[in-house]
Design a protein around this motif. Structure first.
Motif, PDB file in Angstrom:
ATOM      1  N   TYR A 104       0.855  -1.192   0.000  1.00 37.46           N
ATOM      2  CA  TYR A 104       0.000   0.000   0.000  1.00 37.46           C
ATOM      3  C   TYR A 104       0.888   1.238   0.000  1.00 37.46           C
ATOM      4  N   TRP A 105       1.247   1.673  -1.194  1.00 36.66           N
ATOM      5  CA  TRP A 105       2.194   2.784  -1.313  1.00 36.66           C
ATOM      6  C   TRP A 105       1.637   4.084  -0.733  1.00 36.66           C
ATOM      7  N   LEU A 106       0.330   4.267  -0.802  1.00 35.61           N
ATOM      8  CA  LEU A 106      -0.300   5.478  -0.248  1.00 35.61           C
ATOM      9  C   LEU A 106      -1.154   5.166   0.975  1.00 35.61           C
ATOM     10  N   GLY A 107      -0.994   3.979   1.552  1.00 37.58           N
ATOM     11  CA  GLY A 107      -1.754   3.598   2.728  1.00 37.58           C
ATOM     12  C   GLY A 107      -3.128   3.073   2.388  1.00 37.58           C
ATOM     13  N   THR A 108      -3.945   2.876   3.424  1.00 33.75           N
ATOM     14  CA  THR A 108      -5.315   2.383   3.261  1.00 33.75           C
ATOM     15  C   THR A 108      -6.266   3.257   4.071  1.00 33.75           C
ATOM     16  N   ASP A 109      -7.561   3.143   3.735  1.00 29.94           N
ATOM     17  CA  ASP A 109      -8.563   3.873   4.518  1.00 29.94           C
ATOM     18  C   ASP A 109      -9.104   2.970   5.619  1.00 29.94           C
ATOM     19  N   GLU A 110     -10.196   3.400   6.259  1.00 37.59           N
ATOM     20  CA  GLU A 110     -10.710   2.645   7.402  1.00 37.59           C
ATOM     21  C   GLU A 110     -11.293   1.305   6.995  1.00 37.59           C
ATOM     22  N   GLN A 111     -11.630   1.110   5.737  1.00 30.92           N
ATOM     23  CA  GLN A 111     -12.179  -0.153   5.262  1.00 30.92           C
ATOM     24  C   GLN A 111     -11.125  -1.084   4.676  1.00 30.92           C
ATOM     25  N   GLY A 112      -9.884  -0.659   4.683  1.00 29.09           N
ATOM     26  CA  GLY A 112      -8.812  -1.480   4.141  1.00 29.09           C
ATOM     27  C   GLY A 112      -8.621  -1.328   2.654  1.00 29.09           C
ATOM     28  N   ARG A 113      -9.178  -0.315   2.044  1.00 27.75           N
ATOM     29  CA  ARG A 113      -9.010  -0.082   0.610  1.00 27.75           C
ATOM     30  C   ARG A 113      -7.669   0.573   0.331  1.00 27.75           C
ATOM     31  N   ASP A 114      -7.014   0.104  -0.698  1.00 22.44           N
ATOM     32  CA  ASP A 114      -5.755   0.707  -1.130  1.00 22.44           C
ATOM     33  C   ASP A 114      -6.030   2.115  -1.642  1.00 22.44           C
ATOM     34  N   MET A 115      -5.380   3.125  -1.059  1.00 20.80           N
ATOM     35  CA  MET A 115      -5.651   4.509  -1.417  1.00 20.80           C
ATOM     36  C   MET A 115      -5.220   4.815  -2.848  1.00 20.80           C
ATOM     37  N   LEU A 116      -4.151   4.209  -3.319  1.00 18.73           N
ATOM     38  CA  LEU A 116      -3.724   4.430  -4.694  1.00 18.73           C
ATOM     39  C   LEU A 116      -4.799   3.959  -5.668  1.00 18.73           C
ATOM     40  N   SER A 117      -5.350   2.790  -5.420  1.00 18.81           N
ATOM     41  CA  SER A 117      -6.422   2.275  -6.278  1.00 18.81           C
ATOM     42  C   SER A 117      -7.669   3.136  -6.171  1.00 18.81           C
ATOM     43  N   ALA A 118      -8.008   3.542  -4.943  1.00 16.90           N
ATOM     44  CA  ALA A 118      -9.194   4.379  -4.758  1.00 16.90           C
ATOM     45  C   ALA A 118      -9.048   5.715  -5.473  1.00 16.90           C
ATOM     46  N   ILE A 119      -7.848   6.282  -5.474  1.00 18.94           N
ATOM     47  CA  ILE A 119      -7.616   7.561  -6.144  1.00 18.94           C
ATOM     48  C   ILE A 119      -7.754   7.401  -7.653  1.00 18.94           C
ATOM     49  N   LEU A 120      -7.207   6.323  -8.204  1.00 18.27           N
ATOM     50  CA  LEU A 120      -7.317   6.098  -9.644  1.00 18.27           C
ATOM     51  C   LEU A 120      -8.773   5.955 -10.073  1.00 18.27           C
ATOM     52  N   TYR A 121      -9.557   5.193  -9.306  1.00 16.63           N
ATOM     53  CA  TYR A 121     -10.968   5.035  -9.626  1.00 16.63           C
ATOM     54  C   TYR A 121     -11.729   6.336  -9.388  1.00 16.63           C
ATOM     55  N   GLY A 122     -11.391   7.057  -8.310  1.00 15.45           N
ATOM     56  CA  GLY A 122     -12.053   8.330  -8.040  1.00 15.45           C
ATOM     57  C   GLY A 122     -11.741   9.377  -9.088  1.00 15.45           C
ATOM     58  N   LEU A 123     -10.485   9.401  -9.564  1.00 15.47           N
ATOM     59  CA  LEU A 123     -10.108  10.325 -10.629  1.00 15.47           C
ATOM     60  C   LEU A 123     -10.885  10.013 -11.900  1.00 15.47           C
ATOM     61  N   ARG A 124     -11.105   8.751 -12.152  1.00 19.02           N
ATOM     62  CA  ARG A 124     -11.875   8.330 -13.328  1.00 19.02           C
ATOM     63  C   ARG A 124     -13.290   8.894 -13.283  1.00 19.02           C
ATOM     64  N   ILE A 125     -13.936   8.800 -12.123  1.00 21.42           N
ATOM     65  CA  ILE A 125     -15.302   9.292 -11.989  1.00 21.42           C
ATOM     66  C   ILE A 125     -15.347  10.813 -12.033  1.00 21.42           C
ATOM     67  N   SER A 126     -14.385  11.482 -11.373  1.00 22.33           N
ATOM     68  CA  SER A 126     -14.371  12.944 -11.369  1.00 22.33           C
ATOM     69  C   SER A 126     -14.213  13.497 -12.772  1.00 22.33           C
ATOM     70  N   LEU A 127     -13.286  12.946 -13.543  1.00 15.50           N
ATOM     71  CA  LEU A 127     -13.091  13.414 -14.918  1.00 15.50           C
ATOM     72  C   LEU A 127     -14.304  13.112 -15.783  1.00 15.50           C
ATOM     73  N   MET A 128     -14.921  11.951 -15.582  1.00 16.35           N
ATOM     74  CA  MET A 128     -16.098  11.594 -16.367  1.00 16.35           C
ATOM     75  C   MET A 128     -17.253  12.546 -16.089  1.00 16.35           C
ATOM     76  N   VAL A 129     -17.489  12.845 -14.821  1.00 18.63           N
ATOM     77  CA  VAL A 129     -18.577  13.753 -14.458  1.00 18.63           C
ATOM     78  C   VAL A 129     -18.297  15.156 -14.994  1.00 18.63           C
ATOM     79  N   GLY A 130     -17.060  15.643 -14.828  1.00 24.18           N
ATOM     80  CA  GLY A 130     -16.726  16.977 -15.308  1.00 24.18           C
ATOM     81  C   GLY A 130     -16.814  17.103 -16.813  1.00 24.18           C
ATOM     82  N   ALA A 131     -16.265  16.124 -17.540  1.00 23.46           N
ATOM     83  CA  ALA A 131     -16.285  16.182 -19.004  1.00 23.46           C
ATOM     84  C   ALA A 131     -17.698  15.995 -19.553  1.00 23.46           C
ATOM     85  N   SER A 132     -18.481  15.069 -18.981  1.00 23.14           N
ATOM     86  CA  SER A 132     -19.833  14.810 -19.479  1.00 23.14           C
ATOM     87  C   SER A 132     -20.735  16.019 -19.278  1.00 23.14           C
ATOM     88  N   SER A 133     -20.715  16.579 -18.073  1.00 23.14           N
ATOM     89  CA  SER A 133     -21.572  17.735 -17.801  1.00 23.14           C
ATOM     90  C   SER A 133     -21.175  18.927 -18.657  1.00 23.14           C
TER      91      SER A 133
END
Length: 295
Positions: free
Chosen positions: A73-102
């Motif tokens: 876990y290069w960037l650590g984990t959250d309270e549920q044990g999720r890898d923060m690096l993976s969560a950021i990549l998926y979150g960035l995907r949704i943020s860009l999709m919402v911004g570009a689509s709207s």
């Protein structure tokens, strides 16, 4: 593509070749987009697959190693044990999709309404512009909060709210440019030839409105991403099953005072880099498309 558009894109290319800051922003933005698109294949884990999570790995600091899964876990984990690096990549995907689509939907709707207002004039022009003025008189965050309170949470609801918030910017920009163009000889010639209004709008007025609209659209992508992150941080944006960067920041906010900074810090850095990269690129593209702003 018209000659004016070719010249505009040529000037934009010259700016990127001659300005290191703009080129750096373009490279950073391209990298972020590529990481977001490839998130399902390059992320160490799927942070929203419960079978891949271990609650015992919750709130591990950056650089920790999971003994069971073997993931670092290069960037650590959250309270549920999720890898923060993976969560950021998926979150960035949704943020860009919402911004570009709207932004894309608002661009099309606002441009069409602005062209109609400039070409038709009279009551149609006054009605469209008064609605746009009324909306722009309220803060964007307030309009979005009211719309989400009425229609509920969800990706589609957030996109709809952002479209309603943004369309007036494009309508006013398209109308201001079209008012100048409609008085020129080629528009009068098109009218005298009996061309239908829709063909005049899309074939003659629209190409000359594209450069300023592209600059506004690029700037609004950053604004839409920031507004969506604010809504998600307040808990009224995207649901927990489809978190963006704003929701990831909110998830770790309650742990900041306990020293578990990485849950909010790294998503915040990713959001900051995304907005900065977009603003760097659009700032210099604006200079390229407007000769009066060129140094």
């Amino acid at each position: 593509m018209t000659a004016s558009l070719k010249q505009a894109w040529g000037r934009a290319g010259d700016v990127f070749r001659g300005h290191r800051v703009a080129a750096g922003g373009a490279v950073l933005l391209t990298l972020l987009v590529v990481l977001a698109v490839l998130a399902p294949w390059i992320a160490p884990q799927n942070p929203y697959d419960l079978q891949q999570l271990d609650i015992l790995d919750g709130r591990l600091p950056p650089g920790s190693h999971a003994e069971v899964s073997g993931i670092t876990y290069w960037l650590g984990t959250d309270e549920q044990g999720r890898d923060m690096l993976s969560a950021i990549l998926y979150g960035l995907r949704i943020s860009l999709m919402v911004g570009a689509s709207s932004t894309a939907i608002a661009l099309c709707a606002g441009t069409l309404l602005g062209l109609m207002a400039a070409y038709a004039g009279g009551f149609i022009d006054a009605a469209i512009m008064r609605v746009a003025d009324l909306q722009l008189s309220f803060p964007s965050i307030l309009v979005a909060l009211v719309l989400i309170a009425v229609f509920g949470r969800g990706v589609d609801k957030v996109i709809f709210a952002l479209v309603i918030v943004q369309w007036a910017y494009y309508a006013r920009t398209a109308r201001s440019v079209a008012l100048v163009e409609r008085r020129k000889e080629y528009i009068e010639a098109a009218r005298s030839l009996g061309l239908p209004p829709l063909r005049i709008l899309l074939g003659h007025l629209l190409p000359n409105c594209v450069p300023p609209l592209l600059v506004v659209a690029a700037l609004q992508i950053a604004a839409a991403i920031a507004l969506e992150a604010t809504l998600s941080f307040l808990g009224v944006g995207l649901p927990i099953t489809e978190p963006s960067l704003g929701l990831l920041i909110a998830n770790g906010y309650k742990y900041l005072l306990s020293g578990t900074y990485w849950i909010s810090f790294f998503p915040g850095v990713a959001l900051l880099l995304t907005i900065v990269a977009i603003n760097l690129v659009t700032d210099h593209v604006r200079d390229a498309l407007n000769p009066r702003l060129q140094r």
